[in-house]
Each structure stands twice: as structure tokens, then as C-alpha cells.
Design an enzyme around this catalytic site. Structure first.
Site, PDB file in Angstrom:
ATOM      1  N   LYS A 109      -2.889  17.591  -7.739  1.00  9.52           N
ATOM      2  CA  LYS A 109      -3.240  17.572  -6.313  1.00  9.52           C
ATOM      3  C   LYS A 109      -3.610  18.961  -5.792  1.00  9.52           C
ATOM      4  CE  LYS A 109      -2.612  13.205  -5.156  1.00  9.52           C
ATOM      5  NZ  LYS A 109      -1.534  12.308  -4.859  1.00  9.52           N
ATOM      6  N   LYS A 162      -5.061   6.912 -13.735  1.00  5.34           N
ATOM      7  CA  LYS A 162      -4.222   5.960 -13.001  1.00  5.34           C
ATOM      8  C   LYS A 162      -4.975   5.341 -11.832  1.00  5.34           C
ATOM      9  CE  LYS A 162      -1.478   7.406  -9.803  1.00  5.34           C
ATOM     10  NZ  LYS A 162      -0.468   8.046  -8.946  1.00  5.34           N
ATOM     11  N   LYS A 214      -4.130   5.165  -4.979  1.00 10.36           N
ATOM     12  CA  LYS A 214      -4.660   4.708  -3.694  1.00 10.36           C
ATOM     13  C   LYS A 214      -5.523   5.738  -2.993  1.00 10.36           C
ATOM     14  CE  LYS A 214      -0.016   4.537  -1.879  1.00 10.36           C
ATOM     15  NZ  LYS A 214       0.585   5.810  -2.274  1.00 10.36           N
TER      16      LYS A 214
HETATM   17  P1  TYM Z   1       3.247   6.246  -4.444  1.00  7.51           P
HETATM   18  O1  TYM Z   1       3.137   5.957  -3.000  1.00  7.51           O
HETATM   19  O2  TYM Z   1       2.141   7.004  -5.087  1.00  7.51           O
HETATM   20  O3  TYM Z   1       3.453   4.912  -5.244  1.00  7.51           O
HETATM   21  C1  TYM Z   1       4.437   3.957  -4.895  1.00  7.51           C
HETATM   22  C2  TYM Z   1       4.989   3.339  -6.164  1.00  7.51           C
HETATM   23  O4  TYM Z   1       3.938   2.717  -6.898  1.00  7.51           O
HETATM   24  C3  TYM Z   1       3.917   3.216  -8.236  1.00  7.51           C
HETATM   25  N1  TYM Z   1       2.520   3.284  -8.684  1.00  7.51           N
HETATM   26  C4  TYM Z   1       2.062   2.727  -9.817  1.00  7.51           C
HETATM   27  N2  TYM Z   1       2.664   1.990 -10.764  1.00  7.51           N
HETATM   28  C5  TYM Z   1       1.889   1.547 -11.797  1.00  7.51           C
HETATM   29  N3  TYM Z   1       0.570   1.812 -11.889  1.00  7.51           N
HETATM   30  C6  TYM Z   1      -0.075   2.540 -10.961  1.00  7.51           C
HETATM   31  N4  TYM Z   1      -1.383   2.769 -11.066  1.00  7.51           N
HETATM   32  C7  TYM Z   1       0.675   3.028  -9.859  1.00  7.51           C
HETATM   33  N5  TYM Z   1       0.352   3.772  -8.764  1.00  7.51           N
HETATM   34  C8  TYM Z   1       1.507   3.928  -8.071  1.00  7.51           C
HETATM   35  C9  TYM Z   1       4.527   4.598  -8.146  1.00  7.51           C
HETATM   36  O5  TYM Z   1       5.035   5.022  -9.388  1.00  7.51           O
HETATM   37  C10 TYM Z   1       5.611   4.376  -7.099  1.00  7.51           C
HETATM   38  O6  TYM Z   1       6.774   3.831  -7.700  1.00  7.51           O
HETATM   39  N6  TYM Z   1       6.409  10.156  -4.607  1.00  7.51           N
HETATM   40  C11 TYM Z   1       6.302   8.709  -4.507  1.00  7.51           C
HETATM   41  C12 TYM Z   1       6.913   8.145  -3.239  1.00  7.51           C
HETATM   42  C13 TYM Z   1       8.330   8.547  -3.024  1.00  7.51           C
HETATM   43  C14 TYM Z   1       9.448   7.981  -3.681  1.00  7.51           C
HETATM   44  C15 TYM Z   1      10.570   8.663  -3.130  1.00  7.51           C
HETATM   45  C16 TYM Z   1       9.600   7.004  -4.652  1.00  7.51           C
HETATM   46  C17 TYM Z   1       8.771   9.479  -2.167  1.00  7.51           C
HETATM   47  N7  TYM Z   1      10.116   9.545  -2.205  1.00  7.51           N
HETATM   48  C18 TYM Z   1      11.858   8.351  -3.568  1.00  7.51           C
HETATM   49  C19 TYM Z   1      10.901   6.715  -5.099  1.00  7.51           C
HETATM   50  C20 TYM Z   1      12.003   7.394  -4.543  1.00  7.51           C
HETATM   51  C21 TYM Z   1       4.840   8.314  -4.508  1.00  7.51           C
HETATM   52  O7  TYM Z   1       3.989   9.113  -4.256  1.00  7.51           O
HETATM   53  O8  TYM Z   1       4.634   6.974  -4.737  1.00  7.51           O
END
Ligand code: TYM
Length: 331
Positions: free
Chosen positions: A112, A197, A200
């Protein structure tokens, strides 16, 4: 009782990756077997160039989609991160526990920050300290498990290190959590670029299935998925990443094992059609419930208000204990 915490960041529309990697398990399994909290982590959406109105809109939409996916506010706590001050309070202590080197090693930071530099924006300091806030999100609730997709496991590992270090230095304060990944589809890949990956916040949505994409759009995107030049249907991520991705998506949708599914196909076209149909069927009930919830925004707001109240009451004692443990005076 096992405690579970996880979150989703409102930086774009939720994708099939978010659903298969995380949200579906929260709804189908986690909320039934543990005391679970699920959070729209809006503070994390401010670490890159952002439009305030869009963050507001996406936060509301993410919360609505979590409920549409089946999170039941009578069973679990659904809330918005910025409504609970404890996250930011504890984040500072995590910054005082982590090292600069640890933060710079995070893959997401490397990717990023390069992206921000390439688009001429400065790299926000919060992008570097992001994992400290994420650790705070998890540790404030004494979570045992953190159900995430593969891309977030590095951050959960760091959270474990920080919890252990803090406990060693200042006395036992935090539960040391562990990440849990889905068996299939822990990393759903972009349909147009199956070596990266499905994320979004990608600029082009052609390879991304969004949860709210209409059936015709889902069909088009899956049918146009990039496959390999070979003809054989095999589950081999290195040699045939596009086909492997389709097999994993189909397997995750239908509860079958991707390797076994491969043997039942002789053409990419049929595999794509079946995968497209399966995704449409998977998303249909979520989309229907989403439409009903959008018609009743007061309900979603009330769920979030109650959720924040519950979350605050759970986090407060742990964060207060951490403040005392590091030597801060009681007010
Ligand atoms: P985020 O918002 O990018 O994604 C949310 C969840 O979706 C999963 N994910 C995926 N799993 C499989 N294939 C993909 N292509 C894919 N894209 C996203 C992510 O692994 C995630 O579980 N930093 C985190 C958000 C966060 C968080 C936390 C999560 C902030 N604090 C505390 C758990 C605990 C994030 O950016 O997720």
C-alpha cells in the site's frame, strides 16, 4: 466461552473474497459457537487517500451487508469501530509495544505504501501504524480466535507477538489470539489477474465479484475469467492459477473439495458456467436480505447503537487494566 473478534474495512464494496474468506464463516459458524464480535473497522479506512462521504456510505453498506449475510444481533455483537473509543486508546499502547522494524515488514504496508507513492500521495503515518490499531481491535476484547482470510494472518501473528511481549513486560493482561482460516478459499484471486488477491480497492472491477453485483454481471465476470493456455482441468495454483481459483470458488460455494472437482471437468467453459451459477445462488439470499434491510435503515442504526454499547462494556475493563499495567495513573 471462546471469544471471537473480526472486522471488515469500508474501503470499497464487499467482495466475494471477503465473503468466502471471512464473513460467511462468521454467519454460519462463529456466531453459534462463541461469544462473537464483528466490526466495521472504519478507522482503518482512513489510512489511504479517502473521500469522507464514500467512507460514510461504505460503512453503512458494510454493516447492512453483515446483517444480510446472516449475522444475528441477538447472537453476536455488530458495531462500528469508531463508536468505541477503546480501540484508539489501546492502539497507542500497542504503538509503544511494537517496533518500527516490525511495522515496516508487513506485506500490506509494503504494497500500500508503494501504491500511495505511485499515485503521488504521501504515505500516511497511520498506514505504518495500522497493525497496532488492528492488534488493539483484537486484544481489547480478549479474543481467542480471529477468523480471517489468508492475507490478514501476518497481522494476527504480529498481534500475538505484541500480546506476549506486553504480558511479559507488564504482567498478564491480554489473551494471545490465533487466526482461523477457511478450509477452502482462504485467498480468492482476482478473476482477471489470478496471481493477485481479489481486493475491494482495486481500480478495475472486471476481475472482482462484488456481493451486490447482479446475476448477469456475476455471470459475465466469471465467464470472462482469465484461465491458462492448457486444456486440462487441474487444481494447481502454481501452474494453472486461473483454473485453480475457479475450482476453489466453486468448491467453497458447493462444499466440495477443489481437487476432487477438477476430475469431473473436461472443459474450462463448463467449469466457468457452473462456478458462475454457484456464485449467483450463493449471493441471492444475501442480496434479497440486503434489499429488505436497506428499506429499514432505522433498524440497522439501532443494531449498531446497541452493538457499540455492548462492545464498549466488554473492552473497557481490559483497556483500563492495560493503562494501569504500563504505569499510567488512575484518573
Ligand atoms: P479486509 O477489509 O481487507 O477484509 C475483510 C476480511 O476478508 C478477508 N479477505 C479475503 N479472504 C479471501 N480471499 C480474498 N480475496 C479476501 N479479501 C479479503 C480478509 O482476510 C479479512 O478477513 N485489516 C483487516 C480488517 C481488520 C481486522 C481487525 C480483521 C481490522 N482490524 C481485527 C480482524 C481482526 C482488513 O483489512 O480486512
Amino acid at each position: 466461552m471462546t471469544r471471537i473478534f473480526s472486522g471488515v474495512k469500508p474501503t470499497g464494496h464487499l467482495t466475494l473474497g471477503n465473503y468466502l474468506g471471512a464473513v460467511r464463516r462468521w454467519a454460519e459458524d462463529d456466531q453459534y459457537r462463541a461469544e462473537a464480535l464483528f466490526c466495521v473497522v472504519d478507522l482503518h479506512a482512513l489510512t489511504m487517500e479517502h473521500d469522507p462521504a464514500r467512507v460514510r456510505r461504505l460503512s453503512r453498506q458494510a454493516a447492512t451487508l453483515l446483517l444480510a449475510a446472516g449475522l444475528d444481533p441477538e447472537r453476536c455483537t455488530v458495531f462500528v469501530q469508531s463508536h468505541v473509543d477503546e480501540h484508539a486508546r489501546l492502539s497507542y499502547l500497542m504503538e509503544c509495544t511494537a517496533t518500527d522494524g516490525e511495522m515496516r515488514r508487513m506485506i500490506q504496508y509494503k504494497e500500500k505504501s508503494a501504491q500511495a507513492k505511485a499515485s503521488g500521495d504521501g504515505v500516511r503515518l497511520s498506514l505504518l501504524t495500522y497493525p497496532a490499531l488492528m492488534a488493539a481491535d483484537i486484544l481489547a476484547y480478549s479474543a481467542d480466535e480471529v477468523p480471517v482470510g489468508e492475507d490478514q494472518t501476518q497481522h494476527v501473528e504480529l498481534t500475538r507477538d505484541l500480546a506476549v511481549r506486553f504480558n511479559q513486560r507488564y504482567g498478564h493482561t491480554f489473551v494471545v489470539p490465533k487466526a482461523t482460516e477457511p478450509v477452502v478459499a482462504a485467498r480468492v484471486m482476482d478473476l482477471q489477474d489470478p496471481t493477485s488477491k481479489m481486493g475491494k480497492s482495486h481500480a478495475s472491477g472486471a476481475g472482482i465479484v462484488y456481493l451486490l453485483d447482479e446475476p448477469g454481471v456475476v455471470h459475465k465476470k466469471v465467464m470472462r475469467a482469465v484461465t491458462d493456455s492448457g486444456r486440462e482441468v487441474v487444481h494447481d495454483r502454481a501452474a494453472s492459477p486461473g483454473v485453480a481459483n475457479l475450482l476453489e470458488v466453486l468448491g467453497a460455494c458447493t462444499g466440495q473439495e477443489p481437487g476432487a472437482l477438477a476430475g469431473t471437468y473436461t472443459s474450462y467453459g463448463v467449469l466457468k458456467k457452473d462456478a458462475a451459477d454457484a456464485v449467483v445462488e450463493l449471493l441471492r439470499p444475501v442480496q434479497e436480505r440486503h434489499a429488505a434491510l436497506v428499506a429499514d435503515p432505522g433498524h440497522v442504526e439501532e443494531v449498531l447503537r446497541r452493538g457499540a454499547g455492548r462492545a464498549r462494556a466488554m473492552a473497557r475493563p481490559t483497556v483500563d487494566a492495560a493503562y494501569r499495567a504500563v504505569g499510567l495513573l488512575e484518573p
